[in-house]
Design an enzyme around this catalytic site. Structure first.
Site, PDB file in Angstrom:
ATOM      1  N   GLU A  16       1.009  -1.152   0.365  1.00  0.00           N
ATOM      2  CA  GLU A  16      -0.154  -0.076   0.150  1.00  0.00           C
ATOM      3  C   GLU A  16       1.301   0.851  -0.517  1.00  0.00           C
ATOM      4  OE1 GLU A  16      -3.772   0.499   2.775  1.00  0.00           O
ATOM      5  OE2 GLU A  16      -1.945   1.782   3.514  1.00  0.00           O
ATOM      6  N   TYR A  48      -7.163   6.682  -0.123  1.00  0.00           N
ATOM      7  CA  TYR A  48      -7.749   7.483   0.045  1.00  0.00           C
ATOM      8  C   TYR A  48      -8.505   8.036   1.155  1.00  0.00           C
ATOM      9  CZ  TYR A  48     -11.522  10.033  -2.540  1.00  0.00           C
ATOM     10  OH  TYR A  48     -12.386  11.344  -2.676  1.00  0.00           O
ATOM     11  N   ARG A 107     -15.823   2.277   3.694  1.00  0.00           N
ATOM     12  CA  ARG A 107     -16.708   3.705   4.897  1.00  0.00           C
ATOM     13  C   ARG A 107     -16.048   4.134   4.372  1.00  0.00           C
ATOM     14  NH1 ARG A 107     -17.863   3.963  10.231  1.00  0.00           N
ATOM     15  NH2 ARG A 107     -15.984   4.147  10.108  1.00  0.00           N
ATOM     16  N   ASP A 109     -12.723   6.488   6.985  1.00  0.00           N
ATOM     17  CA  ASP A 109     -12.137   6.693   8.701  1.00  0.00           C
ATOM     18  C   ASP A 109     -13.014   7.978   9.122  1.00  0.00           C
ATOM     19  OD1 ASP A 109      -9.777   5.432   8.755  1.00  0.00           O
ATOM     20  OD2 ASP A 109      -8.771   6.120   8.646  1.00  0.00           O
ATOM     21  N   ALA A 122     -20.322   0.808   3.050  1.00  0.00           N
ATOM     22  CA  ALA A 122     -19.569   0.587   1.656  1.00  0.00           C
ATOM     23  C   ALA A 122     -20.115  -0.479   1.494  1.00  0.00           C
ATOM     24  CB  ALA A 122     -17.819  -0.633   2.318  1.00  0.00           C
ATOM     25  N   TYR A 143     -12.052  -7.301   9.143  1.00  0.00           N
ATOM     26  CA  TYR A 143     -11.175  -6.817  10.393  1.00  0.00           C
ATOM     27  C   TYR A 143     -11.405  -8.165  11.527  1.00  0.00           C
ATOM     28  CZ  TYR A 143     -12.300  -2.422   8.904  1.00  0.00           C
ATOM     29  OH  TYR A 143     -12.575  -1.631   8.159  1.00  0.00           O
ATOM     30  N   HIS A 147     -14.716  -4.795  13.525  1.00  0.00           N
ATOM     31  CA  HIS A 147     -14.192  -3.338  13.145  1.00  0.00           C
ATOM     32  C   HIS A 147     -13.925  -2.799  14.788  1.00  0.00           C
ATOM     33  CE1 HIS A 147     -16.132   0.547  12.217  1.00  0.00           C
ATOM     34  NE2 HIS A 147     -14.638   0.000  11.522  1.00  0.00           N
ATOM     35  N   LYS A 163     -21.447  -7.229   1.647  1.00  0.00           N
ATOM     36  CA  LYS A 163     -20.576  -6.678   1.513  1.00  0.00           C
ATOM     37  C   LYS A 163     -20.071  -8.102  -0.043  1.00  0.00           C
ATOM     38  CE  LYS A 163     -17.309  -4.109   4.332  1.00  0.00           C
ATOM     39  NZ  LYS A 163     -16.973  -3.469   4.865  1.00  0.00           N
ATOM     40  N   GLN A 210       4.450   4.787  16.392  1.00  0.00           N
ATOM     41  CA  GLN A 210       3.465   4.320  15.533  1.00  0.00           C
ATOM     42  C   GLN A 210       2.462   2.871  15.340  1.00  0.00           C
ATOM     43  OE1 GLN A 210       5.010   1.793  12.249  1.00  0.00           O
ATOM     44  NE2 GLN A 210       3.939   2.294  10.702  1.00  0.00           N
TER      45      GLN A 210
HETATM   46  P1  FAD Z   1     -18.189  -1.153   7.675  1.00  0.00           P
HETATM   47  O1  FAD Z   1     -18.142  -1.849   5.615  1.00  0.00           O
HETATM   48  O2  FAD Z   1     -19.647  -0.480   6.658  1.00  0.00           O
HETATM   49  O3  FAD Z   1     -18.249  -0.408   8.582  1.00  0.00           O
HETATM   50  C1  FAD Z   1     -18.244  -0.059   9.349  1.00  0.00           C
HETATM   51  C2  FAD Z   1     -19.141  -0.168  10.487  1.00  0.00           C
HETATM   52  O4  FAD Z   1     -20.721  -0.950  10.110  1.00  0.00           O
HETATM   53  C3  FAD Z   1     -18.508  -1.469  11.388  1.00  0.00           C
HETATM   54  O5  FAD Z   1     -18.986  -1.954  12.043  1.00  0.00           O
HETATM   55  C4  FAD Z   1     -19.638  -2.816  10.109  1.00  0.00           C
HETATM   56  O6  FAD Z   1     -19.812  -3.965  10.845  1.00  0.00           O
HETATM   57  C5  FAD Z   1     -20.885  -2.322  10.355  1.00  0.00           C
HETATM   58  N1  FAD Z   1     -21.241  -2.607   8.999  1.00  0.00           N
HETATM   59  C6  FAD Z   1     -20.596  -2.674   7.438  1.00  0.00           C
HETATM   60  N2  FAD Z   1     -22.338  -2.975   6.508  1.00  0.00           N
HETATM   61  C7  FAD Z   1     -23.504  -3.178   7.392  1.00  0.00           C
HETATM   62  C8  FAD Z   1     -24.531  -2.612   6.634  1.00  0.00           C
HETATM   63  N3  FAD Z   1     -24.537  -3.190   5.169  1.00  0.00           N
HETATM   64  N4  FAD Z   1     -25.088  -2.489   7.606  1.00  0.00           N
HETATM   65  C9  FAD Z   1     -24.760  -2.239   9.349  1.00  0.00           C
HETATM   66  N5  FAD Z   1     -23.707  -2.498   9.730  1.00  0.00           N
HETATM   67  C10 FAD Z   1     -23.139  -2.788   8.968  1.00  0.00           C
HETATM   68  N6  FAD Z   1      -9.809   4.227   5.856  1.00  0.00           N
HETATM   69  C11 FAD Z   1     -10.034   5.544   5.020  1.00  0.00           C
HETATM   70  O7  FAD Z   1     -10.384   6.637   5.304  1.00  0.00           O
HETATM   71  N7  FAD Z   1      -9.163   5.685   3.631  1.00  0.00           N
HETATM   72  C12 FAD Z   1      -8.560   4.152   3.200  1.00  0.00           C
HETATM   73  O8  FAD Z   1      -7.711   4.687   1.966  1.00  0.00           O
HETATM   74  C13 FAD Z   1      -8.791   3.212   3.966  1.00  0.00           C
HETATM   75  N8  FAD Z   1      -8.146   1.798   3.679  1.00  0.00           N
HETATM   76  C14 FAD Z   1      -8.136   1.145   4.025  1.00  0.00           C
HETATM   77  C15 FAD Z   1      -7.769   0.252   3.703  1.00  0.00           C
HETATM   78  C16 FAD Z   1      -7.725  -1.386   4.618  1.00  0.00           C
HETATM   79  C17 FAD Z   1      -7.681  -2.495   3.615  1.00  0.00           C
HETATM   80  C18 FAD Z   1      -8.710  -1.744   5.753  1.00  0.00           C
HETATM   81  C19 FAD Z   1      -8.968  -2.352   6.923  1.00  0.00           C
HETATM   82  C20 FAD Z   1      -9.390  -0.159   6.614  1.00  0.00           C
HETATM   83  C21 FAD Z   1      -8.842   1.262   5.596  1.00  0.00           C
HETATM   84  N9  FAD Z   1      -9.768   2.071   6.121  1.00  0.00           N
HETATM   85  C22 FAD Z   1      -9.180   3.700   5.010  1.00  0.00           C
HETATM   86  C23 FAD Z   1     -10.568   2.646   7.035  1.00  0.00           C
HETATM   87  C24 FAD Z   1     -11.887   2.286   7.252  1.00  0.00           C
HETATM   88  O9  FAD Z   1     -12.411   3.196   6.431  1.00  0.00           O
HETATM   89  C25 FAD Z   1     -12.298   2.239   8.545  1.00  0.00           C
HETATM   90  O10 FAD Z   1     -11.999   0.717   8.986  1.00  0.00           O
HETATM   91  C26 FAD Z   1     -13.768   2.747   8.817  1.00  0.00           C
HETATM   92  O11 FAD Z   1     -13.535   2.810   9.981  1.00  0.00           O
HETATM   93  C27 FAD Z   1     -14.685   1.224   7.950  1.00  0.00           C
HETATM   94  O12 FAD Z   1     -14.491   1.078   6.773  1.00  0.00           O
HETATM   95  P2  FAD Z   1     -15.309  -0.072   6.097  1.00  0.00           P
HETATM   96  O13 FAD Z   1     -15.473   0.001   4.597  1.00  0.00           O
HETATM   97  O14 FAD Z   1     -15.088  -1.769   6.321  1.00  0.00           O
HETATM   98  O15 FAD Z   1     -16.791   0.525   6.979  1.00  0.00           O
END
Ligand code: FAD
Length: 289
Positions: A16, A48, A107, A109, A122, A143, A147, A163, A210
């Site tokens: 990455e 991003y 989703r 941060d 997402a 995770y 998460h 997803k 870190q």
């Molecule tokens: P989601 O899938 O939306 O999950 C968030 C929470 O909602 C979780 O608790 C999950 O259990 C719950 N959930 C998920 N789907 C549903 C649903 N359909 N209905 C109800 N609840 C649900 N962050 C950035 O800002 N930029 C990046 O480029 C970035 N890259 C990343 C790359 C990787 C490989 C990882 C693991 C994380 C990255 N992150 C990044 C961090 C990420 O955005 C955070 O961890 C964020 O808090 C959750 O993202 P997610 O896509 O898993 O969210």
């Protein structure tokens, strides 16, 4: 090339990069990406900044350079935070212009003042992409230790199933330091009918500060054996970084031997970190399989 095609062929190796902050960010990023691309990884992902903050406008230019200047597959991240459908449409169109076939849907941060708009999770963005006919190869996050916001383990797996059902093609894990957590998670995924390939994300820590920050932000637990190595490294930054690289290499060799689909290095924009992992994998014939 689509990442799923690579995953179908062999255990993958990827890394990455993130758009650096400050002056001349693009030039720095190209240099970093070029350094990592020299090891011929299966792909390089580009983060991003959620809500379009920071240097998120540079995600696509860096991904385009990876794909077209360095001849390496790029995986461009995109987050839901602050994003509306038109933003997604424009992003996908731009990816197409540069021949980028892979997107990591997130989703994002949480940041002060940035809210979710058209997409809460997402899975909502993935559904939208598929309903608008996108044939991008789409990845999503998972995770192994749960998460941080998830109220229950079950909720986490339901989110992952959402997803998968929405049309995700593969998963990439959050960093973790204890492989047993991942092996348990892998079994539970199958019990919850999540059958997507899972690429493990490993972060070689480079300093005490870190690792503390990352563990707090993403909820990864730090095993006592990691703490002991850091204590032994003392205050010497180079010794701390070396301890992190050695630990990560041990972790990934065990993961490779246990048949993970792929290994992704959170190299924190340090090509030498990705290179050390690459060398460790090469030493056990990972790339010959
Ligand atoms: P989601 O899938 O939306 O999950 C968030 C929470 O909602 C979780 O608790 C999950 O259990 C719950 N959930 C998920 N789907 C549903 C649903 N359909 N209905 C109800 N609840 C649900 N962050 C950035 O800002 N930029 C990046 O480029 C970035 N890259 C990343 C790359 C990787 C490989 C990882 C693991 C994380 C990255 N992150 C990044 C961090 C990420 O955005 C955070 O961890 C964020 O808090 C959750 O993202 P997610 O896509 O898993 O969210």
């Amino acid at each position: 090339m689509r990442i799923t095609d690579k995953l179908a062929q062999h255990q993958t190796f990827s890394a990455e990069v993130f758009p650096p902050k400050g002056e001349l960010p693009l030039e720095q990023a190209y240099e970093i990406a070029g350094g990592i691309a020299a090891d011929r990884p299966d792909w390089i992902s580009v983060t991003y900044s959620a809500g379009g903050t920071g240097n998120s406008r540079n995600t696509i230019p860096i991904a385009a350079s990876i794909e077209n200047d360095f001849g390496t597959t790029a995986l461009a991240h995109l987050t839901c935070m602050g994003t509306v459908r038109e933003d997604v449409d424009a992003y996908v169109k731009e990816l197409g212009t540069y021949g980028i076939q892979n997107l990591l849907a997130l989703r994002g941060d949480r940041r002060p003042g940035v809210e979710q708009r058209d997409f809460v999770h997402a899975s909502d963005m993935i559904s939208y992409l598929r309903s608008s006919g996108s044939d991008l190869c789409i990845g999503a996050a998972c995770y192994p230790e749960g998460h941080v916001e998830s109220p229950s383990e079950e909720g986490d797996f339901e989110g992952l199933l959402a997803k998968q059902d929405a049309g995700a093609d593969f998963l990439v894990t959050q960093l973790f330091f204890n492989n047993e957590d991942f092996y348990r998670f892998r079994e539970r995924l199958l019990r919850h009918r999540v059958k997507l390939p899972v690429v493990v994300g490993i972060m070689p820590f480079t300093s005490v500060k870190q690792i503390q920050r990352m563990a707090f932000n993403c909820g990864a637990s730090i095993p006592a054996r990691v703490v002991k190595r850091l204590v032994r490294a003392g205050d010497d930054p180079e010794a701390q970084a070396q301890a992190g690289i050695e630990y990560a290499c041990e972790q990934i060799l065990d993961l490779a031997a246990n048949g993970v689909d792929g290994i992704h290095v959170y190299s924190m924009n340090k090509p030498r970190v990705a290179h050390a992992v690459h060398e460790a994998l090469a030493s056990v014939g990972y790339f010959e399989g």
